[in-house]
Design a protein around this motif. Structure first.
Motif, PDB file in Angstrom:
ATOM      1  N   SER A  30      34.582  45.864  35.474  1.00 53.43           N
ATOM      2  CA  SER A  30      35.338  44.689  35.940  1.00 53.43           C
ATOM      3  C   SER A  30      34.977  43.471  35.114  1.00 53.43           C
ATOM      4  CB  SER A  30      35.014  44.394  37.405  1.00 53.43           C
ATOM      5  OG  SER A  30      35.445  45.463  38.222  1.00 53.43           O
ATOM      6  N   LEU A  31      35.996  42.752  34.673  1.00 52.48           N
ATOM      7  CA  LEU A  31      35.762  41.475  34.008  1.00 52.48           C
ATOM      8  C   LEU A  31      35.256  40.488  35.048  1.00 52.48           C
ATOM      9  CD1 LEU A  31      37.833  42.940  32.081  1.00 52.48           C
ATOM     10  CD2 LEU A  31      38.519  40.655  31.396  1.00 52.48           C
ATOM     11  N   PRO A  32      34.531  39.457  34.649  1.00 49.30           N
ATOM     12  CA  PRO A  32      34.091  38.439  35.604  1.00 49.30           C
ATOM     13  C   PRO A  32      35.296  37.786  36.284  1.00 49.30           C
ATOM     14  CG  PRO A  32      32.944  38.204  33.512  1.00 49.30           C
ATOM     15  CD  PRO A  32      34.041  39.203  33.290  1.00 49.30           C
ATOM     16  N   VAL A  33      35.152  37.457  37.567  1.00 49.01           N
ATOM     17  CA  VAL A  33      36.247  36.867  38.342  1.00 49.01           C
ATOM     18  C   VAL A  33      36.736  35.576  37.699  1.00 49.01           C
ATOM     19  CG1 VAL A  33      36.862  35.848  40.572  1.00 49.01           C
ATOM     20  CG2 VAL A  33      35.526  37.957  40.492  1.00 49.01           C
ATOM     21  N   GLU A  34      35.813  34.717  37.288  1.00 52.79           N
ATOM     22  CA  GLU A  34      36.191  33.432  36.674  1.00 52.79           C
ATOM     23  C   GLU A  34      37.050  33.632  35.428  1.00 52.79           C
ATOM     24  OE1 GLU A  34      33.386  30.179  35.197  1.00 52.79           O
ATOM     25  OE2 GLU A  34      32.874  30.384  37.336  1.00 52.79           O
ATOM     26  N   ALA A  35      36.635  34.545  34.562  1.00 51.33           N
ATOM     27  CA  ALA A  35      37.392  34.825  33.338  1.00 51.33           C
ATOM     28  C   ALA A  35      38.739  35.447  33.693  1.00 51.33           C
ATOM     29  CB  ALA A  35      36.595  35.746  32.425  1.00 51.33           C
ATOM     30  N   SER A  36      38.769  36.308  34.698  1.00 49.55           N
ATOM     31  CA  SER A  36      40.021  36.936  35.123  1.00 49.55           C
ATOM     32  C   SER A  36      41.015  35.899  35.616  1.00 49.55           C
ATOM     33  CB  SER A  36      39.752  37.964  36.228  1.00 49.55           C
ATOM     34  OG  SER A  36      38.990  39.041  35.730  1.00 49.55           O
ATOM     35  N   GLU A  37      40.526  34.921  36.375  1.00 50.36           N
ATOM     36  CA  GLU A  37      41.401  33.852  36.867  1.00 50.36           C
ATOM     37  C   GLU A  37      41.980  33.055  35.708  1.00 50.36           C
ATOM     38  OE1 GLU A  37      38.846  31.716  39.541  1.00 50.36           O
ATOM     39  OE2 GLU A  37      39.126  33.189  41.145  1.00 50.36           O
ATOM     40  N   GLU A  38      41.147  32.760  34.709  1.00 50.29           N
ATOM     41  CA  GLU A  38      41.619  32.011  33.542  1.00 50.29           C
ATOM     42  C   GLU A  38      42.652  32.813  32.754  1.00 50.29           C
ATOM     43  OE1 GLU A  38      39.876  29.824  29.549  1.00 50.29           O
ATOM     44  OE2 GLU A  38      38.534  30.217  31.235  1.00 50.29           O
ATOM     45  N   ILE A  39      42.416  34.105  32.600  1.00 45.47           N
ATOM     46  CA  ILE A  39      43.369  34.966  31.892  1.00 45.47           C
ATOM     47  C   ILE A  39      44.693  35.003  32.647  1.00 45.47           C
ATOM     48  CG2 ILE A  39      43.889  37.364  31.270  1.00 45.47           C
ATOM     49  CD1 ILE A  39      40.813  37.627  30.663  1.00 45.47           C
ATOM     50  N   ARG A  40      44.636  35.158  33.967  1.00 51.43           N
ATOM     51  CA  ARG A  40      45.865  35.173  34.780  1.00 51.43           C
ATOM     52  C   ARG A  40      46.674  33.900  34.585  1.00 51.43           C
ATOM     53  NH1 ARG A  40      43.272  38.337  38.391  1.00 51.43           N
ATOM     54  NH2 ARG A  40      42.137  36.683  39.418  1.00 51.43           N
ATOM     55  N   PRO A  70      44.934  44.391  36.975  1.00 51.55           N
ATOM     56  CA  PRO A  70      44.402  43.617  38.087  1.00 51.55           C
ATOM     57  C   PRO A  70      43.822  44.534  39.159  1.00 51.55           C
ATOM     58  CG  PRO A  70      46.809  43.579  38.122  1.00 51.55           C
ATOM     59  CD  PRO A  70      46.393  44.314  36.882  1.00 51.55           C
ATOM     60  N   ASP A  71      42.655  44.168  39.669  1.00 47.48           N
ATOM     61  CA  ASP A  71      41.994  44.900  40.748  1.00 47.48           C
ATOM     62  C   ASP A  71      41.944  43.962  41.941  1.00 47.48           C
ATOM     63  OD1 ASP A  71      40.386  46.257  42.515  1.00 47.48           O
ATOM     64  OD2 ASP A  71      38.694  46.491  41.140  1.00 47.48           O
ATOM     65  N   SER A  72      42.826  44.165  42.905  1.00 48.98           N
ATOM     66  CA  SER A  72      42.933  43.237  44.038  1.00 48.98           C
ATOM     67  C   SER A  72      41.680  43.229  44.909  1.00 48.98           C
ATOM     68  CB  SER A  72      44.158  43.577  44.893  1.00 48.98           C
ATOM     69  OG  SER A  72      44.076  44.904  45.360  1.00 48.98           O
ATOM     70  N   ARG A  73      40.918  44.308  44.918  1.00 46.91           N
ATOM     71  CA  ARG A  73      39.683  44.332  45.716  1.00 46.91           C
ATOM     72  C   ARG A  73      38.666  43.332  45.194  1.00 46.91           C
ATOM     73  NH1 ARG A  73      37.197  49.737  45.002  1.00 46.91           N
ATOM     74  NH2 ARG A  73      37.894  49.252  42.916  1.00 46.91           N
ATOM     75  N   GLU A  74      38.571  43.246  43.883  1.00 50.20           N
ATOM     76  CA  GLU A  74      37.562  42.395  43.258  1.00 50.20           C
ATOM     77  C   GLU A  74      38.104  41.026  42.870  1.00 50.20           C
ATOM     78  OE1 GLU A  74      34.320  43.269  42.829  1.00 50.20           O
ATOM     79  OE2 GLU A  74      34.765  45.134  43.874  1.00 50.20           O
ATOM     80  N   GLY A  75      39.437  40.897  42.787  1.00 46.88           N
ATOM     81  CA  GLY A  75      40.019  39.650  42.300  1.00 46.88           C
ATOM     82  C   GLY A  75      39.787  39.470  40.815  1.00 46.88           C
ATOM     83  N   ALA A  76      39.585  40.594  40.127  1.00 51.75           N
ATOM     84  CA  ALA A  76      39.282  40.562  38.693  1.00 51.75           C
ATOM     85  C   ALA A  76      40.122  41.614  37.988  1.00 51.75           C
ATOM     86  CB  ALA A  76      37.794  40.843  38.474  1.00 51.75           C
ATOM     87  N   TYR A  77      40.172  41.525  36.671  1.00 48.87           N
ATOM     88  CA  TYR A  77      40.798  42.570  35.885  1.00 48.87           C
ATOM     89  C   TYR A  77      39.804  43.712  35.694  1.00 48.87           C
ATOM     90  CZ  TYR A  77      44.993  40.017  34.602  1.00 48.87           C
ATOM     91  OH  TYR A  77      46.192  39.370  34.633  1.00 48.87           O
ATOM     92  N   ALA A  78      40.328  44.934  35.619  1.00 48.59           N
ATOM     93  CA  ALA A  78      39.512  46.118  35.369  1.00 48.59           C
ATOM     94  C   ALA A  78      39.888  46.692  34.008  1.00 48.59           C
ATOM     95  CB  ALA A  78      39.745  47.158  36.459  1.00 48.59           C
ATOM     96  N   LEU A  79      38.875  47.026  33.231  1.00 43.73           N
ATOM     97  CA  LEU A  79      39.047  47.596  31.900  1.00 43.73           C
ATOM     98  C   LEU A  79      38.678  49.076  31.947  1.00 43.73           C
ATOM     99  CD1 LEU A  79      39.269  47.305  28.721  1.00 43.73           C
ATOM    100  CD2 LEU A  79      36.792  46.897  28.779  1.00 43.73           C
ATOM    101  N   PRO A  80      39.623  49.972  31.624  1.00 44.06           N
ATOM    102  CA  PRO A  80      39.280  51.397  31.588  1.00 44.06           C
ATOM    103  C   PRO A  80      38.407  51.703  30.374  1.00 44.06           C
ATOM    104  CG  PRO A  80      41.572  51.070  30.961  1.00 44.06           C
ATOM    105  CD  PRO A  80      41.026  49.722  31.332  1.00 44.06           C
ATOM    106  N   ILE A  81      37.374  52.512  30.606  1.00 41.41           N
ATOM    107  CA  ILE A  81      36.455  52.905  29.536  1.00 41.41           C
ATOM    108  C   ILE A  81      36.689  54.388  29.258  1.00 41.41           C
ATOM    109  CG2 ILE A  81      34.075  52.957  28.729  1.00 41.41           C
ATOM    110  CD1 ILE A  81      35.047  50.144  29.485  1.00 41.41           C
ATOM    111  N   LYS A  82      37.318  54.690  28.124  1.00 36.88           N
ATOM    112  CA  LYS A  82      37.651  56.066  27.772  1.00 36.88           C
ATOM    113  C   LYS A  82      36.391  56.921  27.621  1.00 36.88           C
ATOM    114  CE  LYS A  82      39.967  55.198  23.966  1.00 36.88           C
ATOM    115  NZ  LYS A  82      40.890  55.331  22.821  1.00 36.88           N
ATOM    116  N   ARG A  83      36.554  58.206  27.904  1.00 38.79           N
ATOM    117  CA  ARG A  83      35.444  59.159  27.775  1.00 38.79           C
ATOM    118  C   ARG A  83      34.853  59.118  26.367  1.00 38.79           C
ATOM    119  NH1 ARG A  83      34.929  64.176  30.761  1.00 38.79           N
ATOM    120  NH2 ARG A  83      36.924  63.418  31.546  1.00 38.79           N
TER     121      ARG A  83
END
Length: 106
Positions: A30-40, A70-83
């Motif tokens: 999860s990206l930090p909430v503050e950074a996610s808000e700014e990106i949004r 967007p991850d509504s549970r966390e209020g942040a963006y989620a970045l998938p990490i490939k195998r």
């Protein structure tokens, strides 16, 4: 934190497995909430399907292009990490990694 252009975030985050697909090992950070808000705010109107944005991500020596969601549970963006990234960098769910995310836009 975001750079002056507001499109690059560097942070330490713990990798986690998406509960809805636990059996398939979808791993995210999860990206930090503050950074996610700014990106949004900066990229409103440029979102893609599911509210995603294209990004260039880096962990260690591995860089790849993907999307953040967007991850509504966390209020942040989620970045998938490939195998392949997890294997190359020796990280798994529960580990903390230093992550760089550069937003490329919608």
């Amino acid at each position: 934190m975001c750079d002056a252009a507001g499109v690059k975030v560097v942070f330490d985050g713990e990798l986690w497995i998406w509960d809805a697909r636990r059996s398939e090992s979808w791993t995210f950070v999860s990206l930090p909430v503050e950074a996610s808000e700014e990106i949004r705010e900066r990229f409103a109107g440029r979102l893609r399907g599911f509210g995603s944005l294209r990004v260039r991500a880096t962990i260690g020596d591995t860089t790849w292009t993907t999307s953040i969601f967007p991850d509504s549970r966390e209020g942040a963006y989620a970045l998938p990490i490939k195998r392949a990234v997890r294997q190359a960098e020796g990280v798994e769910a529960g580990d903390v990694a230093t992550v760089t995310v550069e937003v490329l836009g919608g």
